[in-house]
Write an enzyme that holds these catalytic residues in place. Structure first.
Site, PDB file in Angstrom:
ATOM      1  N   LYS A  45       1.759  -7.872  20.804  1.00 33.32           N
ATOM      2  CA  LYS A  45       2.061  -6.681  21.622  1.00 33.32           C
ATOM      3  C   LYS A  45       3.254  -6.853  22.558  1.00 33.32           C
ATOM      4  O   LYS A  45       3.399  -6.126  23.534  1.00 33.32           O
ATOM      5  CB  LYS A  45       0.832  -6.207  22.437  1.00 33.32           C
ATOM      6  CG  LYS A  45      -0.456  -6.120  21.689  1.00 33.32           C
ATOM      7  CD  LYS A  45      -0.331  -5.587  20.299  1.00 33.32           C
ATOM      8  CE  LYS A  45       0.053  -4.135  20.230  1.00 33.32           C
ATOM      9  NZ  LYS A  45       0.302  -3.745  18.810  1.00 33.32           N
ATOM     10  N   SER A  46       4.105  -7.821  22.237  1.00 31.18           N
ATOM     11  CA  SER A  46       5.252  -8.080  23.104  1.00 31.18           C
ATOM     12  C   SER A  46       6.556  -7.500  22.566  1.00 31.18           C
ATOM     13  O   SER A  46       7.620  -7.723  23.150  1.00 31.18           O
ATOM     14  CB  SER A  46       5.412  -9.593  23.284  1.00 31.18           C
ATOM     15  OG  SER A  46       4.209 -10.140  23.766  1.00 31.18           O
ATOM     16  N   GLY A  47       6.469  -6.803  21.421  1.00 33.52           N
ATOM     17  CA  GLY A  47       7.687  -6.226  20.844  1.00 33.52           C
ATOM     18  C   GLY A  47       8.064  -6.868  19.513  1.00 33.52           C
ATOM     19  O   GLY A  47       9.228  -6.833  19.108  1.00 33.52           O
ATOM     20  N   THR A  48       7.061  -7.418  18.821  1.00 34.11           N
ATOM     21  CA  THR A  48       7.283  -8.095  17.539  1.00 34.11           C
ATOM     22  C   THR A  48       7.972  -7.203  16.518  1.00 34.11           C
ATOM     23  O   THR A  48       8.994  -7.566  15.924  1.00 34.11           O
ATOM     24  CB  THR A  48       5.918  -8.513  16.935  1.00 34.11           C
ATOM     25  OG1 THR A  48       5.015  -8.837  17.981  1.00 34.11           O
ATOM     26  CG2 THR A  48       6.072  -9.636  15.957  1.00 34.11           C
TER      27      THR A  48
ATOM     28  N   TRP B  54       9.454  -4.399  16.949  1.00 38.85           N
ATOM     29  CA  TRP B  54      10.765  -3.967  17.447  1.00 38.85           C
ATOM     30  C   TRP B  54      11.814  -5.015  17.092  1.00 38.85           C
ATOM     31  O   TRP B  54      12.888  -4.718  16.556  1.00 38.85           O
ATOM     32  CB  TRP B  54      10.686  -3.764  18.968  1.00 38.85           C
ATOM     33  CG  TRP B  54      11.820  -3.017  19.580  1.00 38.85           C
ATOM     34  CD1 TRP B  54      12.894  -2.458  18.930  1.00 38.85           C
ATOM     35  CD2 TRP B  54      11.999  -2.726  20.977  1.00 38.85           C
ATOM     36  NE1 TRP B  54      13.722  -1.840  19.834  1.00 38.85           N
ATOM     37  CE2 TRP B  54      13.198  -1.993  21.088  1.00 38.85           C
ATOM     38  CE3 TRP B  54      11.260  -3.003  22.127  1.00 38.85           C
ATOM     39  CZ2 TRP B  54      13.675  -1.533  22.327  1.00 38.85           C
ATOM     40  CZ3 TRP B  54      11.740  -2.550  23.353  1.00 38.85           C
ATOM     41  CH2 TRP B  54      12.929  -1.814  23.454  1.00 38.85           C
TER      42      TRP B  54
ATOM     43  N   HIS C 240       2.831 -15.025  15.376  1.00 37.93           N
ATOM     44  CA  HIS C 240       2.347 -15.058  16.761  1.00 37.93           C
ATOM     45  C   HIS C 240       1.868 -16.469  17.106  1.00 37.93           C
ATOM     46  O   HIS C 240       1.069 -16.647  18.018  1.00 37.93           O
ATOM     47  CB  HIS C 240       1.139 -14.130  16.925  1.00 37.93           C
ATOM     48  CG  HIS C 240       1.418 -12.670  16.789  1.00 37.93           C
ATOM     49  ND1 HIS C 240       2.495 -12.043  17.364  1.00 37.93           N
ATOM     50  CD2 HIS C 240       0.702 -11.682  16.175  1.00 37.93           C
ATOM     51  CE1 HIS C 240       2.440 -10.742  17.102  1.00 37.93           C
ATOM     52  NE2 HIS C 240       1.369 -10.507  16.381  1.00 37.93           N
TER      53      HIS C 240
ATOM     54  N   SER D 252      -1.516  -2.695  25.944  1.00 36.43           N
ATOM     55  CA  SER D 252      -1.155  -2.412  24.554  1.00 36.43           C
ATOM     56  C   SER D 252      -2.169  -3.062  23.595  1.00 36.43           C
ATOM     57  O   SER D 252      -2.585  -2.466  22.600  1.00 36.43           O
ATOM     58  CB  SER D 252       0.259  -2.942  24.294  1.00 36.43           C
ATOM     59  OG  SER D 252       0.680  -2.652  23.004  1.00 36.43           O
TER      60      SER D 252
ATOM     61  N   MET E   5      12.203   4.466  15.230  1.00 36.69           N
ATOM     62  CA  MET E   5      11.172   3.628  14.608  1.00 36.69           C
ATOM     63  C   MET E   5       9.900   4.421  14.319  1.00 36.69           C
ATOM     64  O   MET E   5       9.247   4.209  13.304  1.00 36.69           O
ATOM     65  CB  MET E   5      10.871   2.416  15.498  1.00 36.69           C
ATOM     66  CG  MET E   5      11.964   1.352  15.378  1.00 36.69           C
ATOM     67  SD  MET E   5      11.675  -0.110  16.384  1.00 36.69           S
ATOM     68  CE  MET E   5      10.037  -0.612  15.875  1.00 36.69           C
TER      69      MET E   5
ATOM     70  N   ARG F  49       2.785   3.258  20.272  1.00 39.03           N
ATOM     71  CA  ARG F  49       1.941   4.064  21.142  1.00 39.03           C
ATOM     72  C   ARG F  49       2.734   4.791  22.210  1.00 39.03           C
ATOM     73  O   ARG F  49       2.840   6.016  22.193  1.00 39.03           O
ATOM     74  CB  ARG F  49       0.892   3.123  21.760  1.00 39.03           C
ATOM     75  CG  ARG F  49      -0.257   3.764  22.487  1.00 39.03           C
ATOM     76  CD  ARG F  49      -1.121   2.657  23.095  1.00 39.03           C
ATOM     77  NE  ARG F  49      -0.353   1.827  24.014  1.00 39.03           N
ATOM     78  CZ  ARG F  49      -0.267   2.030  25.330  1.00 39.03           C
ATOM     79  NH1 ARG F  49      -0.925   3.030  25.893  1.00 39.03           N
ATOM     80  NH2 ARG F  49       0.464   1.230  26.078  1.00 39.03           N
ATOM     81  N   LYS F  50       3.311   4.046  23.176  1.00 43.38           N
ATOM     82  CA  LYS F  50       4.073   4.660  24.267  1.00 43.38           C
ATOM     83  C   LYS F  50       5.485   4.109  24.363  1.00 43.38           C
ATOM     84  O   LYS F  50       6.414   4.833  24.679  1.00 43.38           O
ATOM     85  CB  LYS F  50       3.370   4.426  25.605  1.00 43.38           C
ATOM     86  CG  LYS F  50       2.339   5.463  25.956  1.00 43.38           C
ATOM     87  CD  LYS F  50       2.073   5.423  27.445  1.00 43.38           C
ATOM     88  CE  LYS F  50       1.112   6.523  27.875  1.00 43.38           C
ATOM     89  NZ  LYS F  50       0.703   6.342  29.273  1.00 43.38           N
TER      90      LYS F  50
HETATM   91  P1  A3P Z   1       2.796   0.034  23.577  1.00 44.73           P
HETATM   92  O1  A3P Z   1       1.415  -0.104  23.021  1.00 44.73           O
HETATM   93  O2  A3P Z   1       2.864  -0.294  25.038  1.00 44.73           O
HETATM   94  O3  A3P Z   1       3.423   1.349  23.266  1.00 44.73           O
HETATM   95  P2  A3P Z   1       3.988  -5.572  18.753  1.00 44.73           P
HETATM   96  O4  A3P Z   1       4.983  -5.134  17.736  1.00 44.73           O
HETATM   97  O5  A3P Z   1       4.251  -6.950  19.284  1.00 44.73           O
HETATM   98  O6  A3P Z   1       2.593  -5.386  18.261  1.00 44.73           O
HETATM   99  O7  A3P Z   1       4.191  -4.678  20.052  1.00 44.73           O
HETATM  100  C1  A3P Z   1       3.890  -3.296  20.022  1.00 44.73           C
HETATM  101  C2  A3P Z   1       4.377  -2.691  21.302  1.00 44.73           C
HETATM  102  O8  A3P Z   1       5.819  -2.583  21.272  1.00 44.73           O
HETATM  103  C3  A3P Z   1       3.850  -1.271  21.468  1.00 44.73           C
HETATM  104  O9  A3P Z   1       3.728  -1.091  22.882  1.00 44.73           O
HETATM  105  C4  A3P Z   1       4.986  -0.472  20.872  1.00 44.73           C
HETATM  106  O10 A3P Z   1       5.008   0.882  21.214  1.00 44.73           O
HETATM  107  C5  A3P Z   1       6.187  -1.221  21.438  1.00 44.73           C
HETATM  108  N1  A3P Z   1       7.439  -0.925  20.714  1.00 44.73           N
HETATM  109  C6  A3P Z   1       7.701  -1.087  19.401  1.00 44.73           C
HETATM  110  N2  A3P Z   1       8.928  -0.632  19.099  1.00 44.73           N
HETATM  111  C7  A3P Z   1       9.479  -0.192  20.251  1.00 44.73           C
HETATM  112  C8  A3P Z   1      10.740   0.408  20.590  1.00 44.73           C
HETATM  113  N3  A3P Z   1      11.686   0.636  19.694  1.00 44.73           N
HETATM  114  N4  A3P Z   1      10.940   0.746  21.886  1.00 44.73           N
HETATM  115  C9  A3P Z   1       9.997   0.522  22.816  1.00 44.73           C
HETATM  116  N5  A3P Z   1       8.788  -0.027  22.556  1.00 44.73           N
HETATM  117  C10 A3P Z   1       8.529  -0.376  21.280  1.00 44.73           C
END
Ligand code: A3P
Length: 300
Positions: free
Chosen positions: A57-60, A62, A112, A142, A236, A261-262
């Site tokens: 949930k840290s932006g993987t 992304w 992870h 998240s 995305m 999600r957000k």
């Molecule tokens: P939230 O649940 O706070 O929205 P992971 O990929 O590590 O599982 O992390 C998922 C988190 O990254 C989710 O957070 C997701 O919305 C956020 N995320 C993914 N792509 C993103 C983007 N382009 N911009 C901002 N947040 C992003």
């Protein structure tokens, strides 16, 4: 019932039994003791591999989009045509190992894994790691929502309970504190790059430039702009090769949440009570001693 007994859990919840490998729980389904052991001890690392490493949930996802687009010099065709899990295989899982081993070089790989379970072969290679870290308060929020929609995770009883489990490190992939602290020890190595979700949010263009420099890839300004455009939260969300909507319902139940999600910083403020936030800060200071000021998030 005695005060310490847990409330009843449903049959579906009980069906989720985490895989425990060297003291750390992993979600079943994708992971097995065998796949984790193989990743740690036998996975063959190539010198031109680039690993995308995170605590969940840290932006993987992304970062996978960013790294894929940098690799294709801003051309979105690959990201739009091929699933993220094939572009950057989860090599420590049962399904991902095959994809990783048959992937032509240079590979992008995702995991992870905590540092102590990362492929041993990495440490004598020239492969690179990009480690993305995120404000743990947003991570826990998240993670809580994600656990509700993903069938390989136990359904959290409540946010309050999940938060306690997280602070104790009793969640899949182990303790956030230990994950981050251990990986941080590699800061300064020229094949490891640290970046935060918050930096990506604040300055995506600058972050992409720094990543290109680390990866040794020179991109034109227009290519960089395309990377930025195609990795926005909105772009995305619209790409089914990374928004998780193609996953079957028995893996990710889209009716119980949205993977993307957000996509904001600071959503923890909508979830934490004042008491929870004070408690979190206290534990954070204790567990992250010596690392004050090392990360972009602020307390208070
Ligand atoms: P939230 O649940 O706070 O929205 P992971 O990929 O590590 O599982 O992390 C998922 C988190 O990254 C989710 O957070 C997701 O919305 C956020 N995320 C993914 N792509 C993103 C983007 N382009 N911009 C901002 N947040 C992003």
């Amino acid at each position: 019932p005695p005060a310490h007994s847990k409330p009843c859990v449903s049959i579906t919840d009980m069906a989720v039994r985490y895989v425990c490998y060297k003291g750390i729980n992993f979600p079943p389904g994708y992971n097995s003791e065998q796949s984790l052991r193989f990743a740690e001890t036998q996975f063959r690392v190539r010198d031109d591999d680039v690993f995308n490493v995170t605590y969940p949930k840290s932006g993987t996802v992304w970062m996978t989009e960013i790294l894929s687009l940098i690799r294709s010099r801003g051309d979105p065709a690959w990201n739009r045509a091929v699933l993220n899990s094939e572009r950057s295989p989860w090599f420590s899982t049962q399904l991902g190992l095959d994809a990783a081993q048959t992937c032509p070089s240079p590979r992008l790989l995702t995991c992870h894994l905590p540092l102590q379970l990362f492929p041993k072969a990495f440490f004598s290679s020239r492969a690179k790691v990009v480690y993305t870290v995120r404000d743990p308060r947003d991570v826990v929020v998240s993670y809580y929502h994600f656990s509700k929609m993903c069938s390989s995770y136990q359904d959290p009883e409540s946010f309050a309970q999940f938060l306690e489990d997280f602070l104790r490190g009793d969640v899949p992939h182990g303790s956030w504190f230990e994950h981050v602290r251990a990986w941080r020890q590699l800061k300064g190595k020229d094949n490891v790059f640290f970046i935060s979700y918050e930096e990506l949010q604040q300055d995506l263009q600058g972050s992409v430039r720094r990543l290109c420099q680390f990866l040794g890839q020179e991109l034109e300004d227009a290519d960089i702009s395309s990377v930025v455009e195609n990795t926005s939260f909105q772009a995305m969300r619209e790409n089914d090769k990374c928004n998780s909507t193609l996953l079957p319902r028995n893996i990710m139940d889209q009716e119980r949440g949205t993977f993307l999600r957000k996509g904001v910083c600071g959503d923890w403020k909508n979830h934490f009570t004042v008491a929870q936030s004070e408690h979190f800060a206290m534990i954070y200071r204790e567990r992250m001693r010596g690392l004050n000021g090392a990360f972009p998030w602020e307390w208070g």
